[in-house]
Motif scaffolding. Structure first.
Motif, PDB file in Angstrom:
ATOM      1  N   SER A 270       0.838  -1.196   0.000  1.00 41.68           N
ATOM      2  CA  SER A 270       0.000   0.000   0.000  1.00 41.68           C
ATOM      3  C   SER A 270       0.871   1.243   0.000  1.00 41.68           C
ATOM      4  O   SER A 270       2.018   1.218   0.473  1.00 41.68           O
ATOM      5  CB  SER A 270      -0.925   0.000   1.214  1.00 41.68           C
ATOM      6  OG  SER A 270      -1.647   1.213   1.315  1.00 41.68           O
ATOM      7  N   ASP A 271       0.316   2.356  -0.520  1.00 40.37           N
ATOM      8  CA  ASP A 271       1.020   3.632  -0.480  1.00 40.37           C
ATOM      9  C   ASP A 271       0.740   4.398   0.802  1.00 40.37           C
ATOM     10  O   ASP A 271       1.295   5.471   1.021  1.00 40.37           O
ATOM     11  CB  ASP A 271       0.666   4.488  -1.695  1.00 40.37           C
ATOM     12  CG  ASP A 271      -0.842   4.723  -1.822  1.00 40.37           C
ATOM     13  OD1 ASP A 271      -1.593   4.269  -0.936  1.00 40.37           O
ATOM     14  OD2 ASP A 271      -1.272   5.343  -2.815  1.00 40.37           O
ATOM     15  N   GLY A 272      -0.142   3.875   1.640  1.00 38.42           N
ATOM     16  CA  GLY A 272      -0.374   4.482   2.947  1.00 38.42           C
ATOM     17  C   GLY A 272      -1.327   5.663   2.968  1.00 38.42           C
ATOM     18  O   GLY A 272      -1.434   6.333   3.997  1.00 38.42           O
ATOM     19  N   TRP A 273      -2.046   5.898   1.867  1.00 38.27           N
ATOM     20  CA  TRP A 273      -3.026   6.990   1.878  1.00 38.27           C
ATOM     21  C   TRP A 273      -4.248   6.541   2.676  1.00 38.27           C
ATOM     22  O   TRP A 273      -5.011   5.691   2.229  1.00 38.27           O
ATOM     23  CB  TRP A 273      -3.426   7.355   0.453  1.00 38.27           C
ATOM     24  CG  TRP A 273      -2.373   8.130  -0.273  1.00 38.27           C
ATOM     25  CD1 TRP A 273      -1.502   7.651  -1.201  1.00 38.27           C
ATOM     26  CD2 TRP A 273      -2.063   9.516  -0.114  1.00 38.27           C
ATOM     27  NE1 TRP A 273      -0.669   8.638  -1.642  1.00 38.27           N
ATOM     28  CE2 TRP A 273      -0.985   9.802  -0.999  1.00 38.27           C
ATOM     29  CE3 TRP A 273      -2.577  10.535   0.685  1.00 38.27           C
ATOM     30  CZ2 TRP A 273      -0.428  11.070  -1.096  1.00 38.27           C
ATOM     31  CZ3 TRP A 273      -2.027  11.800   0.579  1.00 38.27           C
ATOM     32  CH2 TRP A 273      -0.962  12.061  -0.301  1.00 38.27           C
ATOM     33  N   GLU A 274      -4.417   7.081   3.854  1.00 43.83           N
ATOM     34  CA  GLU A 274      -5.466   6.672   4.776  1.00 43.83           C
ATOM     35  C   GLU A 274      -6.541   7.742   4.861  1.00 43.83           C
ATOM     36  O   GLU A 274      -6.258   8.899   5.202  1.00 43.83           O
ATOM     37  CB  GLU A 274      -4.862   6.411   6.161  1.00 43.83           C
ATOM     38  CG  GLU A 274      -5.868   6.177   7.276  1.00 43.83           C
ATOM     39  CD  GLU A 274      -6.710   4.925   7.082  1.00 43.83           C
ATOM     40  OE1 GLU A 274      -7.360   4.805   6.032  1.00 43.83           O
ATOM     41  OE2 GLU A 274      -6.711   4.073   7.984  1.00 43.83           O
ATOM     42  N   ARG A 275      -7.788   7.358   4.541  1.00 43.80           N
ATOM     43  CA  ARG A 275      -8.910   8.283   4.662  1.00 43.80           C
ATOM     44  C   ARG A 275      -9.585   8.193   6.021  1.00 43.80           C
ATOM     45  O   ARG A 275     -10.398   9.037   6.364  1.00 43.80           O
ATOM     46  CB  ARG A 275      -9.932   8.009   3.557  1.00 43.80           C
ATOM     47  CG  ARG A 275      -9.424   8.310   2.161  1.00 43.80           C
ATOM     48  CD  ARG A 275     -10.534   8.192   1.141  1.00 43.80           C
ATOM     49  NE  ARG A 275     -10.079   8.523  -0.202  1.00 43.80           N
ATOM     50  CZ  ARG A 275     -10.858   8.528  -1.271  1.00 43.80           C
ATOM     51  NH1 ARG A 275     -12.143   8.198  -1.154  1.00 43.80           N
ATOM     52  NH2 ARG A 275     -10.376   8.847  -2.451  1.00 43.80           N
ATOM     53  N   GLY A 276      -9.265   7.151   6.760  1.00 46.18           N
ATOM     54  CA  GLY A 276      -9.857   6.988   8.075  1.00 46.18           C
ATOM     55  C   GLY A 276      -8.971   7.579   9.161  1.00 46.18           C
ATOM     56  O   GLY A 276      -8.192   8.508   8.942  1.00 46.18           O
ATOM     57  N   ASP A 277      -9.080   7.009  10.354  1.00 48.98           N
ATOM     58  CA  ASP A 277      -8.365   7.501  11.529  1.00 48.98           C
ATOM     59  C   ASP A 277      -6.965   6.879  11.565  1.00 48.98           C
ATOM     60  O   ASP A 277      -6.814   5.666  11.681  1.00 48.98           O
ATOM     61  CB  ASP A 277      -9.146   7.142  12.785  1.00 48.98           C
ATOM     62  CG  ASP A 277      -8.517   7.738  14.042  1.00 48.98           C
ATOM     63  OD1 ASP A 277      -7.524   8.476  13.909  1.00 48.98           O
ATOM     64  OD2 ASP A 277      -9.023   7.449  15.138  1.00 48.98           O
ATOM     65  N   SER A 278      -5.927   7.701  11.485  1.00 51.73           N
ATOM     66  CA  SER A 278      -4.551   7.205  11.523  1.00 51.73           C
ATOM     67  C   SER A 278      -4.216   6.590  12.874  1.00 51.73           C
ATOM     68  O   SER A 278      -3.407   5.657  12.954  1.00 51.73           O
ATOM     69  CB  SER A 278      -3.573   8.331  11.205  1.00 51.73           C
ATOM     70  OG  SER A 278      -3.776   8.834   9.903  1.00 51.73           O
ATOM     71  N   ALA A 279      -4.824   7.090  13.931  1.00 51.50           N
ATOM     72  CA  ALA A 279      -4.577   6.527  15.261  1.00 51.50           C
ATOM     73  C   ALA A 279      -5.088   5.085  15.332  1.00 51.50           C
ATOM     74  O   ALA A 279      -4.446   4.217  15.949  1.00 51.50           O
ATOM     75  CB  ALA A 279      -5.244   7.386  16.326  1.00 51.50           C
ATOM     76  N   GLN A 280      -6.235   4.826  14.716  1.00 52.39           N
ATOM     77  CA  GLN A 280      -6.752   3.456  14.676  1.00 52.39           C
ATOM     78  C   GLN A 280      -5.808   2.551  13.886  1.00 52.39           C
ATOM     79  O   GLN A 280      -5.550   1.404  14.287  1.00 52.39           O
ATOM     80  CB  GLN A 280      -8.141   3.428  14.036  1.00 52.39           C
ATOM     81  CG  GLN A 280      -8.745   2.029  13.981  1.00 52.39           C
ATOM     82  CD  GLN A 280     -10.021   1.974  13.180  1.00 52.39           C
ATOM     83  OE1 GLN A 280     -10.300   2.846  12.361  1.00 52.39           O
ATOM     84  NE2 GLN A 280     -10.820   0.936  13.396  1.00 52.39           N
TER      85      GLN A 280
END
Length: 375
Positions: free
Chosen positions: A302-312
């Motif tokens: 994955s490229d790590g583009w996170e649309r959700g909560d990074s803490a989760q």
């Protein structure tokens, strides 16, 4: 868009052909994106060039890198005469290397000189192709890369088993030695030895199929297919996007094309968004803690583009790192000049990753196989 052009070619056909040209140029334009483009253009106004331009940008570009190629293609198509026909396909340059052998007359003897030259050129082209960015390849080059992936022979990491096997050296095998003595009437017999045996280690591959990973998804799945075939029965493959989908059964098919077709039919969120934290939580809750990830080599592509909560995402990766033997993260942008892992998703996962690798070319995928084999 002129009236004469509209009469010669229906608007939908022109727009669909434009989307097809973008796909040939390397953009990950799927059938769903093409349909979304046609719908957006009709709503915004297909008779206005500006409306068509922004409708295409919103629906046909999967990542920031696609914008420049999209702008150039749009200018070629809708900049006057370019509207009536597709742009000419770019010719692939072939670099022919001179023969540097000590025999200057070797190619003049008629003893297979031309054949050797063809072999040398083909080998040179393939070596160059191994280091090319997959996202920038033409359709013909992608087909050649698919053939290269089909020839990969992954080495599977092994782990120590609780079982033992007979050996000429090692610890004394008491039960086997005792049985041997009983066969000889209780008389002393030679000692039997045993050593710890090994077995293939479980591998889990999580492939990001979101829009930003579209240009690399095909190669990533082919790579996962080769591992599944080499470690049959001990490899789990999932896709992650807006949801988690298990495609292990599809990846077990012998034919790579059939495997990718079956996987594509199973994945409902192809080229969508990315919710890595939620997908990781679903994996750990349903499969990971129940045994799939325990002492396994877990590979996340994955490229790590996170649309959700990074803490989760960070919390789930922390739990995954505790369960797994080794966590490998493969990012296609890691191998590109000037890339810095500053995205929120990458920053959240890096503390819990054992190996952070590139994954944009055949050579980097081969390097990843070596890292996994040594895990």
């Amino acid at each position: 868009m002129t009236a004469a052009t509209a009469r010669a070619h229906p608007v939908d056909e022109i727009l669909a052909a434009f989307a097809s040209a973008l796909r040939s140029g390397g953009l990950a334009v799927t059938a769903d994106r093409t349909q979304a483009f046609l719908t957006a253009a009709s709503v915004a106004g297909a008779d206005e060039e500006r409306s068509v331009f922004w409708a295409g940008r919103a629906t046909l570009c999967g990542c920031h890198d696609d914008i420049e190629r999209y702008d150039a293609a749009f200018a070629a198509w809708f900049g006057g005469e370019g509207l009536t026909k597709p742009p000419a396909r770019e010719l692939t340059r072939r670099v022919v290397q001179a023969d540097l052998s000590d025999d200057p007359g070797g190619s003049r003897d008629g003893e297979g000189g031309d054949d050797h030259a063809v072999v040398r050129v083909a080998a040179s082209d393939q070596e160059v192709l191994r280091h090319r960015d997959i996202a920038e390849m033409s359709a013909a080059e992608r087909a050649e890369v698919a053939r290269i992936f089909a020839r990969l022979q992954p080495l599977i990491p092994r782990r120590r088993s609780v079982r033992h096997r007979p050996s000429r050296r090692g610890g004394v095998d008491g039960p086997a030695t005792l049985r041997d003595q009983l066969r000889h009437g209780g008389e002393p017999a030679r000692l039997r030895f045993r050593t710890t045996s090994t077995r293939p280690r479980r591998i889990v591959v999580l492939v990001d199929v979101s829009g930003s990973m579209g240009p690399y998804a095909d190669s990533q799945l082919r790579w996962a297919h080769r591992i599944s075939r080499a470690n049959l029965g001990r490899t789990e493959v999932f896709t992650i996007g807006t949801r988690l989908t298990r495609i292990t059964k599809a990846m077990c098919l012998r034919d790579p094309e059939a495997a990718l077709t079956a996987a594509g039919q199973s994945v409902p969120d192809w080229s969508g968004g990315t919710r890595l934290g939620e997908a990781m939580a679903a994996f750990l809750g349903r499969w990971g803690r129940r045994g799939a990830a325990r002492q396994a080599v877990v590979v996340v592509m994955s490229d790590g583009w996170e649309r959700g909560d990074s803490a989760q995402l960070a919390e789930q990766m922390k739990q995954l790192h505790r369960l797994a033997h080794r966590v490998v993260w493969i990012n296609p942008h890691q191998g590109k000049s000037g890339y810095q892992p500053v995205q929120s998703g990458i920053v959240a996962v890096l503390p819990y990753v054992d190996s952070f690798l590139a994954g944009h070319s055949v050579a980097t995928f081969e390097e990843a196989l070596k890292v996994i084999a040594d895990a």
